[in-house]
Design a protein around this motif. Structure first.
Motif, PDB file in Angstrom:
ATOM      1  N   MET A   1       0.651  -1.082   0.007  1.00  0.00           N
ATOM      2  CA  MET A   1       0.039  -0.030  -0.147  1.00  0.00           C
ATOM      3  C   MET A   1       0.865   1.146   0.028  1.00  0.00           C
ATOM      4  SD  MET A   1      -2.478   1.404   2.923  1.00  0.00           S
ATOM      5  CE  MET A   1      -3.762   0.322   2.619  1.00  0.00           C
ATOM      6  N   LYS A   2       0.411   2.207  -0.843  1.00  0.00           N
ATOM      7  CA  LYS A   2       1.364   3.390  -0.888  1.00  0.00           C
ATOM      8  C   LYS A   2       0.677   4.523  -0.060  1.00  0.00           C
ATOM      9  CE  LYS A   2       2.407   7.025  -3.684  1.00  0.00           C
ATOM     10  NZ  LYS A   2       1.956   8.045  -4.922  1.00  0.00           N
ATOM     11  N   VAL A   3       1.662   5.051   0.821  1.00  0.00           N
ATOM     12  CA  VAL A   3       1.127   6.294   1.858  1.00  0.00           C
ATOM     13  C   VAL A   3       0.756   7.487   1.021  1.00  0.00           C
ATOM     14  CG1 VAL A   3       1.513   7.674   3.913  1.00  0.00           C
ATOM     15  CG2 VAL A   3       2.193   5.157   3.559  1.00  0.00           C
ATOM     16  N   ALA A   4      -0.174   8.185   0.930  1.00  0.00           N
ATOM     17  CA  ALA A   4      -0.469   9.405   0.333  1.00  0.00           C
ATOM     18  C   ALA A   4      -0.999  10.410   0.909  1.00  0.00           C
ATOM     19  CB  ALA A   4      -1.284   9.267  -0.955  1.00  0.00           C
ATOM     20  N   TYR A   5      -0.717  11.820   0.818  1.00  0.00           N
ATOM     21  CA  TYR A   5      -1.276  12.740   1.544  1.00  0.00           C
ATOM     22  C   TYR A   5      -1.961  13.821   0.899  1.00  0.00           C
ATOM     23  CZ  TYR A   5       1.775  10.936   5.356  1.00  0.00           C
ATOM     24  OH  TYR A   5       2.195  10.045   5.924  1.00  0.00           O
ATOM     25  N   GLU A   6      -1.965  13.789  -0.405  1.00  0.00           N
ATOM     26  CA  GLU A   6      -2.631  14.624  -1.433  1.00  0.00           C
ATOM     27  C   GLU A   6      -4.129  14.830  -1.408  1.00  0.00           C
ATOM     28  OE1 GLU A   6      -0.697  11.883  -2.421  1.00  0.00           O
ATOM     29  OE2 GLU A   6       1.286  13.022  -2.920  1.00  0.00           O
ATOM     30  N   GLY A   7      -4.290  16.075  -1.223  1.00  0.00           N
ATOM     31  CA  GLY A   7      -5.724  16.455  -1.221  1.00  0.00           C
ATOM     32  C   GLY A   7      -6.399  16.249   0.003  1.00  0.00           C
ATOM     33  N   ILE A   8      -5.957  15.582   1.231  1.00  0.00           N
ATOM     34  CA  ILE A   8      -6.589  15.554   2.633  1.00  0.00           C
ATOM     35  C   ILE A   8      -6.736  17.017   3.266  1.00  0.00           C
ATOM     36  CG2 ILE A   8      -6.403  14.494   4.783  1.00  0.00           C
ATOM     37  CD1 ILE A   8      -4.771  12.246   3.449  1.00  0.00           C
ATOM     38  N   GLY A   9      -8.006  17.458   3.249  1.00  0.00           N
ATOM     39  CA  GLY A   9      -8.093  18.787   4.041  1.00  0.00           C
ATOM     40  C   GLY A   9      -7.713  19.908   3.277  1.00  0.00           C
ATOM     41  N   HIS A  10      -7.475  19.721   1.776  1.00  0.00           N
ATOM     42  CA  HIS A  10      -6.839  20.730   1.050  1.00  0.00           C
ATOM     43  C   HIS A  10      -7.970  22.085   0.989  1.00  0.00           C
ATOM     44  CE1 HIS A  10      -3.907  21.818  -2.342  1.00  0.00           C
ATOM     45  NE2 HIS A  10      -4.923  22.785  -2.556  1.00  0.00           N
ATOM     46  N   LEU A  11      -7.246  23.215   0.988  1.00  0.00           N
ATOM     47  CA  LEU A  11      -8.141  24.579   1.202  1.00  0.00           C
ATOM     48  C   LEU A  11      -7.214  25.450   0.463  1.00  0.00           C
ATOM     49  CD1 LEU A  11     -10.410  26.259   1.698  1.00  0.00           C
ATOM     50  CD2 LEU A  11      -9.247  26.944   3.892  1.00  0.00           C
ATOM     51  N   THR A  12      -7.604  25.925  -0.892  1.00  0.00           N
ATOM     52  CA  THR A  12      -6.807  26.985  -1.656  1.00  0.00           C
ATOM     53  C   THR A  12      -7.723  28.314  -1.543  1.00  0.00           C
ATOM     54  OG1 THR A  12      -5.593  25.367  -2.680  1.00  0.00           O
ATOM     55  CG2 THR A  12      -5.751  27.572  -3.712  1.00  0.00           C
ATOM     56  N   VAL A  13      -7.188  29.314  -1.421  1.00  0.00           N
ATOM     57  CA  VAL A  13      -7.572  30.847  -1.539  1.00  0.00           C
ATOM     58  C   VAL A  13      -7.013  31.625  -2.211  1.00  0.00           C
ATOM     59  CG1 VAL A  13      -8.298  32.717  -0.196  1.00  0.00           C
ATOM     60  CG2 VAL A  13      -8.428  30.638   1.196  1.00  0.00           C
ATOM     61  N   THR A  14      -7.365  32.393  -3.183  1.00  0.00           N
ATOM     62  CA  THR A  14      -6.873  33.426  -4.194  1.00  0.00           C
ATOM     63  C   THR A  14      -6.670  34.887  -3.372  1.00  0.00           C
ATOM     64  OG1 THR A  14      -7.664  32.120  -5.814  1.00  0.00           O
ATOM     65  CG2 THR A  14      -6.803  34.243  -6.369  1.00  0.00           C
ATOM     66  N   PHE A  15      -5.475  35.218  -3.365  1.00  0.00           N
ATOM     67  CA  PHE A  15      -5.074  36.745  -2.739  1.00  0.00           C
ATOM     68  C   PHE A  15      -4.576  37.455  -3.944  1.00  0.00           C
ATOM     69  CE2 PHE A  15      -4.721  33.723   0.964  1.00  0.00           C
ATOM     70  CZ  PHE A  15      -5.629  34.576   1.885  1.00  0.00           C
ATOM     71  N   PRO A  16      -4.643  38.874  -3.665  1.00  0.00           N
ATOM     72  CA  PRO A  16      -3.972  39.657  -4.347  1.00  0.00           C
ATOM     73  C   PRO A  16      -2.422  39.551  -4.338  1.00  0.00           C
ATOM     74  CG  PRO A  16      -5.509  41.068  -3.363  1.00  0.00           C
ATOM     75  CD  PRO A  16      -5.306  39.652  -2.831  1.00  0.00           C
ATOM     76  N   ASN A  17      -1.665  39.584  -5.478  1.00  0.00           N
ATOM     77  CA  ASN A  17      -0.383  39.241  -5.339  1.00  0.00           C
ATOM     78  C   ASN A  17       0.731  40.310  -5.222  1.00  0.00           C
ATOM     79  OD1 ASN A  17       2.055  37.522  -5.022  1.00  0.00           O
ATOM     80  ND2 ASN A  17       2.081  37.532  -7.200  1.00  0.00           N
TER      81      ASN A  17
END
Length: 112
Positions: free
Chosen positions: A1-17
């Motif tokens: 079994m491969k251990v993976a963490y991608e996508g768990i609880g992921h939250l992305t927000v856009t801010f002025p840069n």
């Protein structure tokens, strides 16, 4: 079994840069703009993408980052920006859950 963490609880927000760079840790200015971190800065997230409209910043979830200095061992570890887009262990930093590190590649997986 491969251990993976991608996508768990992921939250992305856009801010002025202001000066943020994709793939690097970032902070917010007093005006709420996304900025590149200096050495020792407390970071709020990791920049996923920069466009003319702003910076998409991952604020929650698991992320893989480069580190410098001492190995950030698994468990709760205080981290701050290393000034080069990654992180470093720092007693004055913020505490993050480190779930994996690779001392050969100098990478660490943390929960934001």
């Amino acid at each position: 079994m491969k251990v993976a963490y991608e996508g768990i609880g992921h939250l992305t927000v856009t801010f002025p840069n202001n000066s943020a760079v994709a793939g690097q840790v970032c902070k917010l200015s007093t005006q709420g703009k996304c900025e590149k971190c200096s050495d020792g800065d407390i970071f709020c997230g990791v920049v996923e993408e920069v466009t003319p409209a702003g910076a998409a910043v991952q604020l929650q979830g698991f992320v893989k980052l480069n580190y410098t200095g001492a190995i950030p061992y698994a468990g709760y570890t205080k981290l701050s920006s290393n000034g080069a887009g990654g992180v470093k262990t720092d007693t004055n930093g913020r505490e993050y859950l480190v779930v994996r590190y690779d001392s050969a590649k100098k990478t660490v997986i943390i929960k934001l």
